[in-house]
Design a protein around this motif. Sequence first.
Motif, PDB file in Angstrom:
ATOM      1  N   LEU A 159      63.836  77.338 -23.706  1.00 34.27           N
ATOM      2  CA  LEU A 159      63.810  77.485 -25.166  1.00 34.27           C
ATOM      3  C   LEU A 159      63.043  78.739 -25.582  1.00 34.27           C
ATOM      4  O   LEU A 159      63.498  79.524 -26.413  1.00 34.27           O
ATOM      5  N   GLY A 160      61.865  78.925 -24.963  1.00 33.68           N
ATOM      6  CA  GLY A 160      61.057  80.075 -25.362  1.00 33.68           C
ATOM      7  C   GLY A 160      61.637  81.382 -24.892  1.00 33.68           C
ATOM      8  O   GLY A 160      61.464  82.409 -25.554  1.00 33.68           O
ATOM      9  N   ASP A 161      62.330  81.345 -23.751  1.00 34.82           N
ATOM     10  CA  ASP A 161      62.882  82.588 -23.218  1.00 34.82           C
ATOM     11  C   ASP A 161      63.952  83.162 -24.124  1.00 34.82           C
ATOM     12  O   ASP A 161      64.169  84.372 -24.130  1.00 34.82           O
ATOM     13  N   THR A 162      64.655  82.297 -24.839  1.00 36.43           N
ATOM     14  CA  THR A 162      65.762  82.800 -25.656  1.00 36.43           C
ATOM     15  C   THR A 162      65.421  82.775 -27.143  1.00 36.43           C
ATOM     16  O   THR A 162      65.336  83.825 -27.783  1.00 36.43           O
ATOM     17  N   PHE A 185      67.989  91.902 -23.019  1.00 38.88           N
ATOM     18  CA  PHE A 185      67.762  91.764 -21.576  1.00 38.88           C
ATOM     19  C   PHE A 185      67.432  90.333 -21.210  1.00 38.88           C
ATOM     20  O   PHE A 185      67.968  89.769 -20.256  1.00 38.88           O
ATOM     21  N   LEU A 186      66.573  89.707 -22.022  1.00 35.64           N
ATOM     22  CA  LEU A 186      66.190  88.331 -21.679  1.00 35.64           C
ATOM     23  C   LEU A 186      67.360  87.387 -21.860  1.00 35.64           C
ATOM     24  O   LEU A 186      67.490  86.422 -21.112  1.00 35.64           O
ATOM     25  N   TRP A 187      68.213  87.657 -22.860  1.00 39.85           N
ATOM     26  CA  TRP A 187      69.360  86.769 -23.037  1.00 39.85           C
ATOM     27  C   TRP A 187      70.307  86.874 -21.852  1.00 39.85           C
ATOM     28  O   TRP A 187      71.016  85.928 -21.534  1.00 39.85           O
ATOM     29  N   PHE A 188      70.354  88.049 -21.227  1.00 42.17           N
ATOM     30  CA  PHE A 188      71.136  88.138 -19.994  1.00 42.17           C
ATOM     31  C   PHE A 188      70.419  87.454 -18.839  1.00 42.17           C
ATOM     32  O   PHE A 188      71.029  86.740 -18.051  1.00 42.17           O
ATOM     33  N   ALA A 189      69.118  87.712 -18.741  1.00 42.40           N
ATOM     34  CA  ALA A 189      68.420  87.363 -17.509  1.00 42.40           C
ATOM     35  C   ALA A 189      67.999  85.908 -17.446  1.00 42.40           C
ATOM     36  O   ALA A 189      68.054  85.290 -16.384  1.00 42.40           O
ATOM     37  N   SER A 190      67.600  85.337 -18.587  1.00 40.44           N
ATOM     38  CA  SER A 190      66.999  84.008 -18.550  1.00 40.44           C
ATOM     39  C   SER A 190      67.948  82.918 -18.039  1.00 40.44           C
ATOM     40  O   SER A 190      67.543  82.084 -17.234  1.00 40.44           O
ATOM     41  N   PRO A 191      69.232  82.893 -18.486  1.00 42.16           N
ATOM     42  CA  PRO A 191      70.113  81.855 -17.943  1.00 42.16           C
ATOM     43  C   PRO A 191      70.283  81.971 -16.438  1.00 42.16           C
ATOM     44  O   PRO A 191      70.341  80.954 -15.731  1.00 42.16           O
ATOM     45  N   VAL A 192      70.327  83.215 -15.939  1.00 45.11           N
ATOM     46  CA  VAL A 192      70.488  83.378 -14.496  1.00 45.11           C
ATOM     47  C   VAL A 192      69.247  82.891 -13.764  1.00 45.11           C
ATOM     48  O   VAL A 192      69.340  82.234 -12.716  1.00 45.11           O
ATOM     49  N   MET A 222      61.851  92.660 -16.811  1.00 45.74           N
ATOM     50  CA  MET A 222      62.564  92.938 -15.556  1.00 45.74           C
ATOM     51  C   MET A 222      61.859  92.301 -14.374  1.00 45.74           C
ATOM     52  O   MET A 222      62.471  91.630 -13.535  1.00 45.74           O
ATOM     53  N   ILE A 223      60.540  92.522 -14.303  1.00 44.66           N
ATOM     54  CA  ILE A 223      59.810  92.056 -13.132  1.00 44.66           C
ATOM     55  C   ILE A 223      59.812  90.530 -13.082  1.00 44.66           C
ATOM     56  O   ILE A 223      59.939  89.924 -12.012  1.00 44.66           O
ATOM     57  N   SER A 224      59.695  89.908 -14.264  1.00 45.44           N
ATOM     58  CA  SER A 224      59.660  88.442 -14.287  1.00 45.44           C
ATOM     59  C   SER A 224      61.001  87.879 -13.817  1.00 45.44           C
ATOM     60  O   SER A 224      61.054  86.944 -12.998  1.00 45.44           O
ATOM     61  N   PHE A 225      62.095  88.467 -14.294  1.00 44.63           N
ATOM     62  CA  PHE A 225      63.422  88.013 -13.848  1.00 44.63           C
ATOM     63  C   PHE A 225      63.587  88.215 -12.346  1.00 44.63           C
ATOM     64  O   PHE A 225      64.029  87.311 -11.613  1.00 44.63           O
ATOM     65  N   LEU A 226      63.170  89.400 -11.893  1.00 39.52           N
ATOM     66  CA  LEU A 226      63.299  89.708 -10.464  1.00 39.52           C
ATOM     67  C   LEU A 226      62.475  88.734  -9.633  1.00 39.52           C
ATOM     68  O   LEU A 226      62.934  88.233  -8.594  1.00 39.52           O
ATOM     69  N   ALA A 227      61.265  88.429 -10.126  1.00 36.28           N
ATOM     70  CA  ALA A 227      60.395  87.534  -9.367  1.00 36.28           C
ATOM     71  C   ALA A 227      61.016  86.159  -9.242  1.00 36.28           C
ATOM     72  O   ALA A 227      61.024  85.554  -8.162  1.00 36.28           O
ATOM     73  N   VAL A 228      61.575  85.647 -10.367  1.00 38.09           N
ATOM     74  CA  VAL A 228      62.143  84.296 -10.317  1.00 38.09           C
ATOM     75  C   VAL A 228      63.306  84.249  -9.335  1.00 38.09           C
ATOM     76  O   VAL A 228      63.365  83.377  -8.450  1.00 38.09           O
TER      77      VAL A 228
END
Lengths: 106, 111, 324
Positions: free
Chosen positions: B45-48, B77-84, A75-81
């Motif tokens: 690549l690594g995020d997903t 969560f990462l699959w949602f967040a990483s592309p954004v 969460m924090i990493s996404f928020l930070a980016v």
Amino acid sequence: MTLLETGYQGLFTVVPIILAFMVILCLVRAIKGPRIADRIVAVNMMGTMTMVIIAILAIKMEEGYLVDICIIYAMISFLAVTLLAKVYMGVYAEKKKKEEKENGHT
Amino acid sequence: MAILEWIRFLVGAAFLLGGLTVFGIELFGVFHYKYVLNRMHAAALGDTLGIALCMLGLVIFSGFNFTSVKMILVVVFLWFASPVASHMVARFEVSTNEEIEKECEIDKGEE
Amino acid sequence: MSRLLSEEEYRKTKAYRMKRWYHGDKDPYISKVEMKPQKPFKEDVELQRKRLHDELILNQRIYDVEHNNKILAFRKFYRFISVIFVAALMAILLYMVSYLPPTGDATNPDNNEVAAKYIEDGMADTGAVNIVTGMILDYRAFDTLGESNVLFIATCAVLILLRLDKNEKTDTTKEEEEENDRLYEPKNDIILQKVAFFLVPLIIIFGIYVILNGHISPGGGFSGGAIIGAGLILYLNAFGFQKTERFFTQKTYKWICFVALSFYCLAKTYSFYCGAHHLETGIPLGTPGDIISAGLILPLNICVGLVVACTMYAFYAMFRKGGF
């Protein structure tokens, strides 16, 4: 200790060490990166690798609660980016506008 | 039962090491390419895929319980967040780089 | 004279007038363009008195030698005293260091009975499986109350320093006010909005889970509150201040903090007065491991979580916009 346990211990010891080296290389990228976006991407990568390290530790120490920290880290990493990108965009636009104003006046 | 344990260990280790390999490829790509917008392909690549393989291996190790559900939640969560996140970084780069025409062709039809 | 014109005609031309002006015979502007004589500078008595008064005050302020000497002397004295004070403090602290027990001794105070008591009796006394939560919210709850209050006071201080006054922007148009918060930032990123729509509830639910499980698993009010604050910040980042101000304003912040802190205060006061250690409080501890157990720890955790979440959000909003 049976052979299987030795295998588990070895795996859970070696993989975090390799990941830690990768994190250091990411840090190199973050320091070297010529543009701000480079640094943001590198920090994001570091976050992902740290998540894997924490998850491995959670399995190794049999403490399931450590995975909570993984979720928080994601969460924090996404928020930070997102925040950094947005704030820097705002700062850049403001600077650009100010420069244009000054050039227009002189 | 011992053979089942061994199979579980081997499959899990294969997934974990596969994820590690993906991370290595990611790192290689980040150092190999010369520009951010190219590097981002490698970094995503690594995020997903990388974290998904690693978490799958760990889920196989731990069996199906609350911990593994949380691990799957991390991946989702990462699959949602990483592309954004990648989208935000790309937009940031395109909108702040003044010499982007040197690096790549951009379609000026919309803006 | 080799003129082509006759004398009379020559007198009518401009060249003749030019010549006369050049020789100084006649200035053509002498009666046409004239400056009026300046009025003598007059001052009515009041204005003069005011001016003299101002000059007097200015002189007093600038050249007040006596007072300035006092200030200079005080400064020298202040430096001298501060050096002496710091030296004395250092001497006292270094003297105290010599009384510290040697490292590695088994009878040191850091191996004393307090830690053992917490570890052995913690679960029976507080009802919390997580000993740390039992410690910070039961044995040392006053400490945590102080921490929550520090957060609230910090927000108040930042509010004093950074808040933009509403009166300054009364004459702005509606559009400007709308763009005011994010004037230079890209607005309404649809991709971020769609994903925030999914992720914000997820983050907030996870924060609530961490808070509610504070006495069972690692976590508690502070970390859970931080997660909820992060969710709120993400919502703010995706949708903008206008959407957030519908449910979270300064008033909301004040009320939440007030209610949470005063409830914490009252509950803990009751617990301290009526059930210090071996007295009966009337609050059941429940079975350790359940969510509704451990007496007062769960509501206190919720209070701390609310304060922390609001503080995170308030800090972010204040540093971005100067008010919320």
